[in-house]
Scaffold this active site. Structure first.
Site, mmCIF file in Angstrom:
data_model
loop_
_atom_site.group_PDB
_atom_site.id
_atom_site.type_symbol
_atom_site.label_atom_id
_atom_site.label_comp_id
_atom_site.label_asym_id
_atom_site.label_seq_id
_atom_site.Cartn_x
_atom_site.Cartn_y
_atom_site.Cartn_z
ATOM 1 N N PHE A 65 0.804 -1.041 0.019
ATOM 2 C CA PHE A 65 0.160 0.003 -0.221
ATOM 3 C C PHE A 65 0.828 1.254 -0.151
ATOM 4 C CE2 PHE A 65 -2.619 3.195 2.252
ATOM 5 C CZ PHE A 65 -3.451 3.333 1.266
ATOM 6 N N TYR A 67 1.164 5.346 -0.192
ATOM 7 C CA TYR A 67 0.436 6.518 0.115
ATOM 8 C C TYR A 67 1.263 7.965 0.102
ATOM 9 C CZ TYR A 67 2.606 5.419 4.624
ATOM 10 O OH TYR A 67 3.590 5.282 5.572
ATOM 11 N N GLY A 68 2.783 7.713 -0.173
ATOM 12 C CA GLY A 68 3.530 8.778 -0.198
ATOM 13 C C GLY A 68 4.507 8.676 -1.303
ATOM 14 N N SER A 69 5.764 8.710 -0.891
ATOM 15 C CA SER A 69 6.780 8.609 -1.658
ATOM 16 C C SER A 69 6.754 7.168 -2.863
ATOM 17 C CB SER A 69 8.121 8.456 -1.332
ATOM 18 O OG SER A 69 8.413 7.641 -0.497
ATOM 19 N N GLU A 142 12.740 1.575 3.646
ATOM 20 C CA GLU A 142 11.756 1.982 4.611
ATOM 21 C C GLU A 142 12.086 1.681 6.176
ATOM 22 O OE1 GLU A 142 9.433 3.993 3.725
ATOM 23 O OE2 GLU A 142 9.864 3.635 1.546
#
Length: 243
Positions: A65, A67-69, A142
């Site tokens: 999922f 949602y940003g970079s 991450e």
């Protein structure tokens, strides 16, 4: 994540945070080592994390999922993509940093998922042929420190074809105050000031809201945040960027 100049990004007409304003935040910053008081994850610990995720995934495909970079810079060859909504979660600049896109003298914030609300984004499928290698690369990007190993988890997302289980990265409450909720005015001040070897936090915010706008995803909190950051940057004199 690799630095990419925000000047290549087109801003929507009604976006306050422009590439010209972002350019005022960019400067050359030398690497300063790991985050203060954080423990870099070792190759062995990373292998254990990869093994844990593989075990949890079983024989299923792995969807992530984004949602940003990860939406605009996934870092792997995407084998499939779908629009998705994670209910019970929202994106927020809540992860405090002093490296990457910040320094100890000018700390900043990065995006993470926080409990509550809903979050529209994408799910990205890891290629089956290179799943293990891509998963390791993703987790290394991450999850850089031992202290944030529990910030990777599975969430259920809704897509046009039904529901899927997807891997994502969130703001674990165990890491307070690293991931405490940050008021928008405080977040804007931190984002406007922070720049590190990978670029600035304002650049990261700009790329994210531009990408969301292009995908017709409206995130009210981020839209307010980019307006507040823009107002702070407009008060600064244009800087000569030696980079």
């Amino acid at each position: 994540m690799p630095r990419t100049s925000s000047t290549t990004m087109r801003s929507p007409a009604n976006l306050h945070l422009t590439s010209d304003l972002v350019s005022r935040t960019l400067r050359v910053v030398e690497e300063e080592g790991p985050e203060p008081n954080w423990t870099p994850i070792s190759p062995e610990q990373l292998d254990q994390l990869v093994g844990r995720v593989e075990k949890e995934a079983g024989e299923e495909e792995i969807w992530v999922f984004a949602y940003g970079s990860l939406m605009w810079n996934p870092g792997f060859e995407v084998a499939g993509i779908e629009n998705a909504v994670a209910f019970g979660w929202h994106r927020a600049f809540s992860l405090r940093i002093e490296r990457l896109r910040a320094t100890s003298d000018a700390p900043g914030l990065m995006l993470a998922l926080q409990p509550g609300g809903s979050c529209s984004g994408l799910i990205l499928k890891l290629p089956c042929a290179t799943k293990k290698e891509d998963l390791r690369k993703l987790l290394a990007r991450e999850i850089r420190y031992v202290e944030v190993c529990d910030m990777v988890r599975w969430v259920t997302v809704k897509t046009r074809t039904g529901t899927r289980r997807a891997l994502t990265f969130w703001a674990s409450p165990k890491q307070s105050p690293l991931t405490d909720k940050v008021p928008l005015n405080e977040a804007a001040a931190l984002i406007a000031q922070a720049c590190g070897p990978a670029g600035s936090c304002a650049e990261y915010l700009h790329r994210t809201v531009v990408d969301l706008a292009e995908r017709q995803i409206f995130d009210r909190s981020l839209w307010q945040l980019q307006k507040l950051v823009a107002a702070r940057l407009e008060a600064l004199p244009p800087a000569i960027n030696p980079a």
